[in-house]
Design a protein around this motif. Structure first.
Motif, PDB file in Angstrom:
ATOM      1  N   VAL A 106       0.780  -1.242   0.054  1.00 54.88           N
ATOM      2  CA  VAL A 106      -0.034  -0.036  -0.130  1.00 54.88           C
ATOM      3  C   VAL A 106       0.813   1.218  -0.179  1.00 54.88           C
ATOM      4  CG1 VAL A 106      -1.736   1.254   1.277  1.00 54.88           C
ATOM      5  CG2 VAL A 106      -1.626  -1.107   1.274  1.00 54.88           C
ATOM      6  N   THR A 107       0.883   2.110  -1.028  1.00 52.33           N
ATOM      7  CA  THR A 107       1.743   3.175  -1.171  1.00 52.33           C
ATOM      8  C   THR A 107       1.134   4.434  -0.957  1.00 52.33           C
ATOM      9  OG1 THR A 107       1.581   3.068  -3.684  1.00 52.33           O
ATOM     10  CG2 THR A 107       3.424   1.724  -2.785  1.00 52.33           C
ATOM     11  N   GLY A 108      -0.401   4.465  -0.978  1.00 52.84           N
ATOM     12  CA  GLY A 108      -0.984   5.648  -0.714  1.00 52.84           C
ATOM     13  C   GLY A 108      -2.339   5.285  -0.076  1.00 52.84           C
ATOM     14  N   LEU A 109      -2.742   6.114   1.002  1.00 53.63           N
ATOM     15  CA  LEU A 109      -3.846   5.930   1.690  1.00 53.63           C
ATOM     16  C   LEU A 109      -4.294   7.383   2.104  1.00 53.63           C
ATOM     17  CD1 LEU A 109      -6.130   4.145   2.515  1.00 53.63           C
ATOM     18  CD2 LEU A 109      -4.962   3.656   4.641  1.00 53.63           C
ATOM     19  N   GLU A 110      -5.239   7.901   1.288  1.00 53.28           N
ATOM     20  CA  GLU A 110      -5.930   9.448   1.412  1.00 53.28           C
ATOM     21  C   GLU A 110      -7.184   9.427   1.807  1.00 53.28           C
ATOM     22  OE1 GLU A 110      -6.430  13.306  -1.346  1.00 53.28           O
ATOM     23  OE2 GLU A 110      -4.839  11.937  -1.786  1.00 53.28           O
ATOM     24  N   PHE A 111      -7.633  10.217   3.076  1.00 52.87           N
ATOM     25  CA  PHE A 111      -8.892  10.296   3.370  1.00 52.87           C
ATOM     26  C   PHE A 111      -9.538  11.550   3.094  1.00 52.87           C
ATOM     27  CE2 PHE A 111      -6.495   7.507   6.377  1.00 52.87           C
ATOM     28  CZ  PHE A 111      -7.351   6.518   6.256  1.00 52.87           C
ATOM     29  N   LYS A 112     -10.773  11.847   2.685  1.00 58.72           N
ATOM     30  CA  LYS A 112     -11.270  12.728   2.323  1.00 58.72           C
ATOM     31  C   LYS A 112     -12.760  13.008   2.841  1.00 58.72           C
ATOM     32  CE  LYS A 112     -10.452  12.195  -2.121  1.00 58.72           C
ATOM     33  NZ  LYS A 112     -10.393  12.172  -3.559  1.00 58.72           N
ATOM     34  N   GLY A 113     -13.039  14.321   3.149  1.00 52.32           N
ATOM     35  CA  GLY A 113     -14.221  14.199   3.532  1.00 52.32           C
ATOM     36  C   GLY A 113     -15.070  15.798   3.332  1.00 52.32           C
ATOM     37  N   ASP A 114     -15.971  15.876   2.695  1.00 50.84           N
ATOM     38  CA  ASP A 114     -16.800  17.132   2.540  1.00 50.84           C
ATOM     39  C   ASP A 114     -17.875  17.520   3.698  1.00 50.84           C
ATOM     40  OD1 ASP A 114     -15.661  17.632  -0.137  1.00 50.84           O
ATOM     41  OD2 ASP A 114     -17.229  16.419  -0.916  1.00 50.84           O
ATOM     42  N   HIS A 115     -18.177  18.516   4.052  1.00 46.04           N
ATOM     43  CA  HIS A 115     -18.822  19.030   4.994  1.00 46.04           C
ATOM     44  C   HIS A 115     -20.305  18.337   5.123  1.00 46.04           C
ATOM     45  CE1 HIS A 115     -20.745  21.484   8.029  1.00 46.04           C
ATOM     46  NE2 HIS A 115     -21.564  21.675   7.077  1.00 46.04           N
ATOM     47  N   ALA A 116     -20.824  18.238   3.820  1.00 45.60           N
ATOM     48  CA  ALA A 116     -22.168  17.659   3.521  1.00 45.60           C
ATOM     49  C   ALA A 116     -22.232  16.232   2.886  1.00 45.60           C
ATOM     50  CB  ALA A 116     -23.240  18.742   3.000  1.00 45.60           C
ATOM     51  N   GLY A 117     -21.158  15.701   3.113  1.00 45.97           N
ATOM     52  CA  GLY A 117     -21.123  14.303   2.464  1.00 45.97           C
ATOM     53  C   GLY A 117     -20.186  13.376   3.118  1.00 45.97           C
TER      54      GLY A 117
END
Length: 136
Positions: A106-117
């Motif tokens: 595993v060379t990349g693990l990115e977390f993302k979150g939008d305010h309403a999502g």
């Protein structure tokens, strides 16, 4: 090969010898193969065209995926592999074609979150040894 559903391309990780679990929640997945070239062009190459040495370059496979968290067990397994820098056996299932299996890191693990999502993640894997292909 007939038209296939994209959701049927699966990324699985080994969690016990010979036992694979699907990395849950992936909405999109991609598998790519690459081979480096070894240039052996010299002053007397015909027509000054580039010459390549067959079978000499390094081969690699990359896997990318994006998804949402759905399963604590597979989430924890992938997250642990990332933080440990460990190499584990993965299996990529290509419907009606076959499966590719072998060591990946595993060379990349990115977390993302939008305010309403919802919270999402991006996953990147790189091959770490010889891969095997088994036809469907």
């Amino acid at each position: 090969m007939a038209i296939q559903k994209g959701k049927d391309l699966l990324v699985k990780v080994q969690n016990a010898p010979g036992v694979f679990v699907t990395v849950a929640g992936l909405r999109s997945r991609a598998l790519s193969f690459n081979a480096e070239t070894v240039d052996v062009t010299h002053a007397e190459s015909a027509g000054r065209w580039r010459e390549l040495l067959a079978g000499a370059g390094a081969k690699r496979a990359s896997v990318a995926g994006t998804g949402v968290f759905r399963d604590e067990a597979s989430d924890a397994l992938v997250r642990g592999l990332m933080f440990d820098g460990a190499i584990e056996t993965f299996q990529i299932v290509i419907p009606d074609f076959g499966r590719v299996e072998g060591p990946f890191q595993v060379t990349g693990l990115e977390f993302k979150g939008d305010h309403a999502g919802e919270m999402t993640f991006d996953l990147a894997l790189e091959s770490a040894g010889a891969l095997a292909f088994t036809a469907a």
